[in-house]
Design an enzyme around this catalytic site. Sequence first.
Site, short mmCIF file in Angstrom:
data_model
loop_
_atom_site.label_atom_id
_atom_site.label_comp_id
_atom_site.label_asym_id
_atom_site.label_seq_id
_atom_site.Cartn_x
_atom_site.Cartn_y
_atom_site.Cartn_z
N ARG A 29 48.77 57.85 22.86
CA ARG A 29 49.68 56.81 22.38
C ARG A 29 49.30 55.42 22.89
NH1 ARG A 29 55.43 58.83 24.12
NH2 ARG A 29 55.97 56.73 23.39
N LYS A 36 44.16 56.37 30.47
CA LYS A 36 45.50 55.80 30.62
C LYS A 36 45.81 55.26 32.01
CE LYS A 36 49.11 58.54 30.34
NZ LYS A 36 50.24 59.35 29.84
N GLN A 95 39.89 68.56 35.84
CA GLN A 95 40.61 69.52 35.00
C GLN A 95 39.72 69.84 33.80
OE1 GLN A 95 44.49 68.29 33.66
NE2 GLN A 95 44.98 70.28 32.78
N GLY A 161 63.89 66.96 32.03
CA GLY A 161 64.45 68.15 32.66
C GLY A 161 65.58 67.76 33.60
N LYS A 373 33.68 22.47 41.04
CA LYS A 373 33.08 23.80 41.16
C LYS A 373 32.19 23.83 42.40
CE LYS A 373 29.31 24.97 39.63
NZ LYS A 373 27.94 25.20 40.20
N ALA A 402 36.64 6.89 37.64
CA ALA A 402 36.81 7.68 36.42
C ALA A 402 35.49 7.90 35.71
CB ALA A 402 37.81 6.99 35.50
N ASN A 408 24.30 18.45 38.26
CA ASN A 408 23.80 19.43 39.21
C ASN A 408 22.89 20.48 38.61
OD1 ASN A 408 26.12 20.31 37.81
ND2 ASN A 408 26.51 21.91 39.31
N SER A 427 33.08 3.68 38.34
CA SER A 427 33.38 4.49 37.15
C SER A 427 32.12 4.76 36.34
CB SER A 427 34.39 3.74 36.26
OG SER A 427 35.61 3.58 36.95
N ALA A 445 29.51 0.52 38.63
CA ALA A 445 30.01 1.23 37.45
C ALA A 445 28.90 1.41 36.43
CB ALA A 445 31.18 0.47 36.84
#
Length: 474
Positions: A29, A36, A95, A161, A373, A402, A408, A427, A445
């Site tokens: 299922r 499972k 099994q 049961g 990173k 900015a 790299n 920047s 910059a």
Amino acid sequence: MVAEIAVKTSKKINSDLCVLILAGGKGTRMRSALPKPLHKICGKPMLAHIMRTAQTLRPAAIGILTGFEAEKAQALIKENLPNWGIYTKVVFTLQHILNGSGTAVKDSLSFIKKYKNVLILSGDAPLVRPSTLENMYKNFCKTKAAALVLSVNVYNPRGYGRIIRDAKGNFKEIVEETGATAEQKKINEINSGMYIFSAAPLARALAKLTPKGPKREYYLTDCIEIFRAQNLKVTAFNTEDETEALGVNSKTQLAEAEAVLRDRKTTELLEQGVTIIRPETVDIDAEVTAQPDAVIYPNNFIYGKTKIASGVIIEPNCFIVDSIIEEGAKIKAGSYIESAVIGPQAQVGPYAHLRSGSVLKEKAKVGNYCETKKSIIGRGSKVNHLSYIGDTVMGEKVNVGAGTITCNYDGVNKFKTEIGDNVFIGSNTNLVAPVKLGSNSKTGAGSTITEDVEDGALALGRARQINIKNKGVK
């Protein structure tokens, strides 16, 4: 067939007890090629949750019964045991014919017989609590029973049961729904499918099982009947939390089980003093830790082994995995953080991406639309916006303008950038690694820096501007 994996541990083990987890079914299922028990909830397979819960009893060994896709299942389990935090010896059993729980346990007898007692758990029931297993085993030992059934009170017992007790409240028998009377069907105490047996009488009872039902299967519950017929003591230990018996047989039930675990986790953190705003919207894995007075806003996804210190604020819509967030840090909205360390009072975001190996020192800042990173951002340094910093070691109080990029990668190899203290990077600077910027240096910059810059120097690496008049314009 039995295969063993031994893992060293300094913890005292219960040499009388082993655990057998039945994980050999097909799980048709689930509509998946994956066995499972290996489907995940809260970041780990169901089997991993069950094993971690079982090992809180300090058993001498945990047996994993495999059947369907046994070779694949065993390989995945062996590979991931360290990641799951499993230090107990693990034994695999097989099994050969998938025809009932009785056969499954019988095929594991070579493992079980080495121990006095066996706790049998289901590989698709990941919600049983460690405290329940502990109390269950204590009751088994205290009552000197030959077998113990874990029973659960459920709102809707249909299909289960029923546990039948005598006038004194003692366990009498298990009656399956197909054979129950109208009165018995009203009983809401059901068999969870989890048991503790004395191993020696269990082995003898398994030899007496006969196939039953239209599928001619061998049922473990029949061993309870055999024990009772032999006047061996059988008890039922009850837990009223019906979620503990929830079995997973479909993707829908998998989602239900995950919801239960996540609800338990948020409740645990709330009770420890963490503020979680609209907890129903937050996903937090079971191994995440958070200290009092941390604040988690709605729609956050916090996974793996993330550690959140006191005073941390996590604004909405963040994804955080396997990261350390230290005291007083602030994660602003929409940030993505993986395997990173965020130092005290540091700030991330909004909409920043910290990749694996990123480390922000105290009061450092990585702002909106920045990516880092394998980089160390020094104490008080700022990468405010629109920058990529990779494979970089950055000193203290650096200001990154900015649009700055550490170049790299040359298409074959990765190279490092080193930036000293108090550096000002203009920047749109391109830092072509390998390159070093000395302390107190600056870049103009729009520069492309390809050579090392001395302490205190100004580096300009751009072409001179030339304005050419368009003589065709009148």
